[in-house]
Design a protein around this motif. Structure first.
Motif, PDB file in Angstrom:
ATOM      1  N   TYR A   1       0.837  -1.205   0.000  1.00  0.00           N
ATOM      2  CA  TYR A   1       0.000   0.000   0.000  1.00  0.00           C
ATOM      3  C   TYR A   1       0.872   1.255   0.000  1.00  0.00           C
ATOM      4  O   TYR A   1       0.572   2.234  -0.677  1.00  0.00           O
ATOM      5  N   GLU A   2       1.959   1.207   0.757  1.00  0.00           N
ATOM      6  CA  GLU A   2       2.858   2.365   0.794  1.00  0.00           C
ATOM      7  C   GLU A   2       3.565   2.535  -0.554  1.00  0.00           C
ATOM      8  O   GLU A   2       3.678   3.652  -1.060  1.00  0.00           O
TER       9      GLU A   2
ATOM     10  N   GLN B   1     -10.499  -2.961  -1.722  1.00  0.00           N
ATOM     11  CA  GLN B   1      -9.871  -4.087  -2.401  1.00  0.00           C
ATOM     12  C   GLN B   1     -10.745  -5.340  -2.263  1.00  0.00           C
ATOM     13  O   GLN B   1     -10.902  -6.105  -3.214  1.00  0.00           O
ATOM     14  N   GLY B   2     -11.326  -5.506  -1.094  1.00  0.00           N
ATOM     15  CA  GLY B   2     -12.232  -6.626  -0.874  1.00  0.00           C
ATOM     16  C   GLY B   2     -13.478  -6.558  -1.741  1.00  0.00           C
ATOM     17  O   GLY B   2     -14.081  -7.580  -2.088  1.00  0.00           O
ATOM     18  N   ASP B   3     -13.869  -5.332  -2.108  1.00  0.00           N
ATOM     19  CA  ASP B   3     -15.028  -5.140  -2.997  1.00  0.00           C
ATOM     20  C   ASP B   3     -14.657  -5.307  -4.463  1.00  0.00           C
ATOM     21  O   ASP B   3     -15.499  -5.117  -5.345  1.00  0.00           O
ATOM     22  N   GLY B   4     -13.383  -5.600  -4.732  1.00  0.00           N
ATOM     23  CA  GLY B   4     -12.962  -5.857  -6.099  1.00  0.00           C
ATOM     24  C   GLY B   4     -12.308  -4.703  -6.821  1.00  0.00           C
ATOM     25  O   GLY B   4     -12.002  -4.807  -8.011  1.00  0.00           O
TER      26      GLY B   4
ATOM     27  N   LEU C   1      -5.812  -1.629  -7.061  1.00  0.00           N
ATOM     28  CA  LEU C   1      -5.077  -0.597  -6.317  1.00  0.00           C
ATOM     29  C   LEU C   1      -5.041   0.745  -7.039  1.00  0.00           C
ATOM     30  O   LEU C   1      -5.107   1.796  -6.404  1.00  0.00           O
ATOM     31  N   ALA C   2      -4.950   0.723  -8.371  1.00  0.00           N
ATOM     32  CA  ALA C   2      -4.980   1.982  -9.125  1.00  0.00           C
ATOM     33  C   ALA C   2      -6.333   2.677  -8.948  1.00  0.00           C
ATOM     34  O   ALA C   2      -6.392   3.898  -8.738  1.00  0.00           O
ATOM     35  N   GLY C   3      -7.395   1.905  -9.006  1.00  0.00           N
ATOM     36  CA  GLY C   3      -8.733   2.466  -8.794  1.00  0.00           C
ATOM     37  C   GLY C   3      -8.904   2.994  -7.385  1.00  0.00           C
ATOM     38  O   GLY C   3      -9.532   4.038  -7.174  1.00  0.00           O
ATOM     39  N   ILE C   4      -8.339   2.281  -6.420  1.00  0.00           N
ATOM     40  CA  ILE C   4      -8.417   2.734  -5.030  1.00  0.00           C
ATOM     41  C   ILE C   4      -7.708   4.075  -4.878  1.00  0.00           C
ATOM     42  O   ILE C   4      -8.210   4.977  -4.203  1.00  0.00           O
TER      43      ILE C   4
END
Length: 123
Positions: free
Chosen positions: A51-52, A84-87, A90-93
């Motif tokens: 994540y970092e 992330q659990g919702d699918g 990482l780029a979208g997050i």
């Protein structure tokens, strides 16, 4: 004799009250090592490092370079993990978090402008 012990106890309590202070910390105070933060978030340490690396979290660093996580960091970690659990990848997050940050700034600006407008009407 009992009066002496009561006096001693009260003296001790008074001294204790003067020396012990509750430390108030804000939510952004970096407190936790990566091991503790990972345990609190229920994630592996490698996930926090990922994540970092992806720029989703920015833990504070000690002078020696050790990561320190705050309560705010933990809340963000949990939010990233939930997305992330919702699918969401990482780029979208990253995009979601940036948009949420921008939204928060705009809401604050609107609230400040409304407060300024209301105070100028009173004058």
């Amino acid at each position: 004799m009992a009066a002496y012990f009561v006096h001693q106890l009260l003296t001790w309590i008074k001294g204790f009250e003067q020396t012990s202070r509750v430390v108030q910390r804000s939510e952004d105070t970096p407190l936790y090592s990566i091991a503790v933060a990972a345990d609190l978030a229920g994630l592996p340490q490698a996930t926090l490092r990922l994540y970092e690396r992806k720029g989703l979290i920015r833990p504070a660093r000690t002078d020696g370079g050790t990561r320190r996580y705050s309560e705010d960091d933990l809340a963000r970690i949990r939010q990233v993990a939930a997305l992330q659990g919702d699918g969401v990848n990482l780029a979208g997050i990253g995009m979601v978090l940036n948009l949420q940050g921008e939204n928060e700034v705009l809401r604050r600006e609107i609230a400040d402008a409304a407060a300024d407008g209301e105070s100028s009407r009173r004058e």
